[in-house]
Write a protein that holds these residues in place. Structure first.
Motif, PDB file in Angstrom:
ATOM      1  N   ARG A   1       0.837  -1.200   0.000  1.00  0.00           N
ATOM      2  CA  ARG A   1       0.000   0.000   0.000  1.00  0.00           C
ATOM      3  C   ARG A   1       0.873   1.252   0.000  1.00  0.00           C
ATOM      4  NH1 ARG A   1      -2.537  -0.837   4.389  1.00  0.00           N
ATOM      5  NH2 ARG A   1      -4.191  -2.078   3.462  1.00  0.00           N
TER       6      ARG A   1
ATOM      7  N   ASP B   1       3.294   6.049 -12.773  1.00  0.00           N
ATOM      8  CA  ASP B   1       3.673   4.687 -12.365  1.00  0.00           C
ATOM      9  C   ASP B   1       2.435   3.877 -11.995  1.00  0.00           C
ATOM     10  OD1 ASP B   1       6.267   5.413 -12.745  1.00  0.00           O
ATOM     11  OD2 ASP B   1       6.806   5.521 -10.632  1.00  0.00           O
ATOM     12  N   ARG B   2       1.536   4.524 -11.252  1.00  0.00           N
ATOM     13  CA  ARG B   2       0.315   3.821 -10.843  1.00  0.00           C
ATOM     14  C   ARG B   2      -0.562   3.497 -12.054  1.00  0.00           C
ATOM     15  NH1 ARG B   2       0.489   7.689  -6.655  1.00  0.00           N
ATOM     16  NH2 ARG B   2      -1.291   8.855  -7.492  1.00  0.00           N
ATOM     17  N   CYS B   3      -0.624   4.425 -13.012  1.00  0.00           N
ATOM     18  CA  CYS B   3      -1.369   4.161 -14.254  1.00  0.00           C
ATOM     19  C   CYS B   3      -0.774   2.961 -14.976  1.00  0.00           C
ATOM     20  CB  CYS B   3      -1.330   5.385 -15.170  1.00  0.00           C
ATOM     21  SG  CYS B   3      -2.351   6.770 -14.620  1.00  0.00           S
TER      22      CYS B   3
ATOM     23  N   PHE C   1       2.612   1.648  -3.383  1.00  0.00           N
ATOM     24  CA  PHE C   1       1.716   2.053  -4.473  1.00  0.00           C
ATOM     25  C   PHE C   1       1.184   3.474  -4.281  1.00  0.00           C
ATOM     26  CE2 PHE C   1      -2.279   2.106  -6.876  1.00  0.00           C
ATOM     27  CZ  PHE C   1      -1.846   1.607  -8.103  1.00  0.00           C
ATOM     28  N   GLU C   2       0.745   3.800  -3.061  1.00  0.00           N
ATOM     29  CA  GLU C   2       0.044   5.061  -2.840  1.00  0.00           C
ATOM     30  C   GLU C   2       0.986   6.234  -2.586  1.00  0.00           C
ATOM     31  OE1 GLU C   2      -2.726   4.427   0.301  1.00  0.00           O
ATOM     32  OE2 GLU C   2      -3.993   3.061  -0.865  1.00  0.00           O
TER      33      GLU C   2
ATOM     34  N   MET D   1       4.973   5.988  -5.381  1.00  0.00           N
ATOM     35  CA  MET D   1       4.906   5.908  -6.842  1.00  0.00           C
ATOM     36  C   MET D   1       4.199   7.137  -7.393  1.00  0.00           C
ATOM     37  SD  MET D   1       3.956   1.875  -7.352  1.00  0.00           S
ATOM     38  CE  MET D   1       3.903   1.980  -9.131  1.00  0.00           C
TER      39      MET D   1
ATOM     40  N   ASN E   1      -1.637  -0.333 -13.060  1.00  0.00           N
ATOM     41  CA  ASN E   1      -3.049  -0.679 -13.269  1.00  0.00           C
ATOM     42  C   ASN E   1      -3.282  -1.210 -14.678  1.00  0.00           C
ATOM     43  OD1 ASN E   1      -4.372  -0.208 -10.794  1.00  0.00           O
ATOM     44  ND2 ASN E   1      -4.271   2.008 -11.099  1.00  0.00           N
TER      45      ASN E   1
END
Length: 475
Positions: A398, A409-411, A401-402, A405, A414
Motif C-alpha cells: 500500500r 507509475d500507478r497508471c 503504491f500510494e 509511486m 493498473n
C-alpha cells in the motif's frame, strides 16, 4: 573451478570446518557470529589447541587480507594455540604464504597451514571429498556448471526468463528441511505439488529442485504460460530419457486460470509421468487459488484428491528459527546492508525477535533489505522499521503504491494488471498505457512517459524478458 562469491562469510566458515574435520580427523566447532574473540573454528569449546581462521576475501585484494590478518595476531597470541590454520577464498602465491607464515611463525610449522583458493579447490575436486560438495549446495551448483548447462540446452521452451530468475535466487537460497522433504517426495512419486501462501518460497524451491535434477542429467521442460499442449508435445516418449516438467504458478498468480479442458490435459500428463521411471513433474500454486480451483471444478477436485500424497504444503511454522535466521542473514549479507544497520539488527538479539515474528515471510525480508526501501531510515531505526513492516505487511505494498509511486507509475501498474496475469507484449502494453494517461489532465502527454516509467519500475516491480526479439512484461 569453484565460485565462492555465492557463499556468505558464515557459509564459508561451515565449508572450512567440513574440510578441516576431514583433514585433521577431529570434530570441530564453529563459534556464533560476533562472539568468537578471534576464533572462527576450533577443536574444543573450552580450551582449544587448534584454531582455524576463515577469511572470505573473494572480492578483496591480498593487501586487504594481509592487513586483516595483522589485526588477528593479538587475538591469536591471547589463545596461544598449538596449531593455527588460515583458510581464505583469496588466491595466494607462494610468496604470499611465506609472508603470512612469518606473521604467525609461532603457531605454524610451514605454509601447509595456509590454504588459499587453489588449495581449497584442489581438496574439493578430489573424488573422496565429493560429499562435502554435495552437502554445500552452492558449491555443488557451481561445480556442476548447471547454469551453463541450462544456457546451452535446447530443451527449454522458455529458458531466458528462467535462467535470470534462477541467477537472482541462488546466492539467497537456504537449503531448508522443506527443500529436503520435497526431494524425498519427488523421488518417491515422480509428481510433486507444492502449495503455500504468497512469498514462502514455492518458486524458489521449485527452481532449486530443477537444478538438482539437471545435475543428474535430466532435461527440463518449462514454459512461462504453462501451455500443457506444448509441454506434452515436447516430452520424449522414450522411457529411458530423463526429463522434468516445471509448472510454476500453474493456476495463475492473481486469479484462477483453469480452462474446461485443462483438468483432462493435466490428468493425462500426470498419469504418464507418475508411471514412468525417468520422468518427473513439479507443480506449484498459491494455496488459496488451488482451493478455489478444487471448489470450482469437480474434475480438478477429483484429480487433486488422486494425487493427495504427492502434495507438499510449505508451512513457515515448520521452518526452524535457525533456517529463518539463515534466510535473514543471506539477505542482509548479499544485499550489502551497511554495518551500522547490521549492528542494529544484532543488538539485544533483535534478529531473534524478527525470525520469531508471527508474520515472518521471506518476501518481507527481501523487501526490507533492499536499499531503495530502507535508505531513508536511520541505522538506529532500522530494526524498528523491519518490525513495523512485519507487524503490518499489507502496508508494504500500500505504501509502495500510494505514497512512493508517481501517478504515471500507478497508471502503468493498473494497465499491466488489467491486461495480464502472465505477460504482455511491449507494443500492446505501450498502446494501452498511452490511451490510459490521455485522461490524466495533470500529465504532460508530450513526454514519453512509457519509457521513463519502465526505467523506474523494471528495477523493482516489473520484469522484462525477450522472446523472438519481442519484449514481454510482467509483475
Amino acid at each position: 573451478m569453484f565460485d565462492y562469491t555465492m557463499l556468505n562469510d558464515y557459509e564459508f566458515e561451515i565449508l572450512c570446518r567440513d574440510i578441516m574435520q576431514i583433514k585433521l580427523n577431529k570434530p570441530l566447532f564453529v563459534f556464533p557470529r560476533g562472539v568468537d574473540q578471534g576464533i572462527d573454528i576450533c577443536d574444543s569449546k573450552v580450551h582449544p589447541e587448534i584454531l582455524i581462521q576463515a577469511k572470505h576475501y573473494a572480492k578483496s585484494s591480498y593487501s586487504q587480507l594481509f592487513r586483516s590478518l595483522k589485526e588477528e595476531l593479538p587475538k591469536v597470541d591471547k589463545h596461544r594455540p598449538k596449531q593455527y590454520f588460515i583458510m581464505t577464498t583469496q588466491p595466494l602465491t607462494r610468496q604470499n604464504k611465506l609472508e603470512i607464515l612469518n606473521l604467525f611463525s609461532k603457531y605454524m610449522s610451514d605454509i601447509s597451514n595456509i590454504w588459499g583458493k587453489n588449495d581449497i579447490d584442489s581438496f574439493l575436486e578430489m573424488e573422496k571429498n565429493s560429499e562435502i560438495v554435495q552437502q554445500n549446495f552452492k558449491l555443488w551448483l557451481n561445480a556442476s556448471n548447471v547454469l551453463s548447462i541450462i544456457q546451452n540446452q535446447n530443451v527449454f521452451l522458455d529458458s531466458a526468463e528462467l535462467i535470470e530468475d534462477i541467477k537472482s535466487k541462488i546466492e539467497l537460497f537456504v537449503s531448508t528441511s522443506s527443500y529436503s522433504e520435497a526431494i524425498d517426495k519427488l523421488e518417491e512419486n515422480n509428481v510433486l505439488i507444492i502449495v503455500g501462501a504468497p512469498g514462502v518460497g514455492k518458486s524458489t524451491i521449485s527452481e532449486m529442485l530443477l537444478l538438482h535434477y539437471i545435475e543428474q542429467g535430466f532435461a527440463i521442460k518449462y514454459a512461462t504460460n504453462n501451455n500443457l499442449s506444448d509441454l506434452k508435445k515436447s516430452i520424449s516418449l522414450k522411457l529411458e530419457k530423463k526429463e522434468l516438467v516445471l509448472l510454476d504458478d500453474f493456476l495463475g498468480q492473481h486469479y484462477l486460470r483453469l480452462r474446461d479442458d485443462q483438468p483432462n490435459e493435466l490428468k493425462t500428463l500426470l498419469s504418464f509421468i507418475s508411471r514412468s521411471s525417468s520422468k518427473k513433474i513439479i507443480l506449484n500454486s498459491r494455496i488459496t487459488i488451488l482451493n478455489e480451483a478444487m471448489e470450482w471444478s469437480l474434475k480438478f477436485n477429483d484429480l487433486m484428491n488422486r494425487y493427495e500424497l504427492q502434495k507438499y504444503l510449505i508451512d513457515l511454522d515448520k521452518i526452524s528459527k535457525y533456517e529463518k535466521a539463515k534466510i535473514l542473514y543471506n539477505h542482509l549479507y548479499f544485499n550489502g546492508i551497511p554495518s551500522a544497520y547490521f549492528k542494529n539488527i544484532k543488538v539485544d538479539n533483535n534478529y531473534l525477535k524478527i525470525v520469531s515474528h508471527k508474520n515472518y515471510n521471506p518476501r518481507i525480508i527481501e523487501y526490507v533489505t533492499k536499499k531503495r526501501n530502507y535508505q531513508s531510515i536511520s541505522p538506529e531505526g532500522y530494526y524498528n522499521y523491519v518490525l513495523e513492516k512485519l507487524d503490518h505487511p499489507a502496508d508494504i505494498w500500500r505504501d509502495e503504491f500510494e505514497n512512493r509511486m508517481s501517478i504515471e507509475d500507478r497508471c502503468f501498474m493498473n494497465t499491466l494488471y488489467s491486461l495480464t496475469d502472465t505477460n504482455v507484449e511491449s507494443d500492446k502494453l505501450e498502446k494501452a498505457f498511452n490511451s490510459r494517461i490521455r485522461n490524466e489532465k495533470s500529465l504532460d502527454t508530450t513526454t514519453n512517459h512509457f519509457n521513463r516509467v519502465l526505467k523506474r519500475l523494471t528495477e523493482s516491480l516489473v520484469t522484462i524478458r525477450f522472446k523472438e526479439k519481442k519484449g514481454l512484461y510482467q509483475f
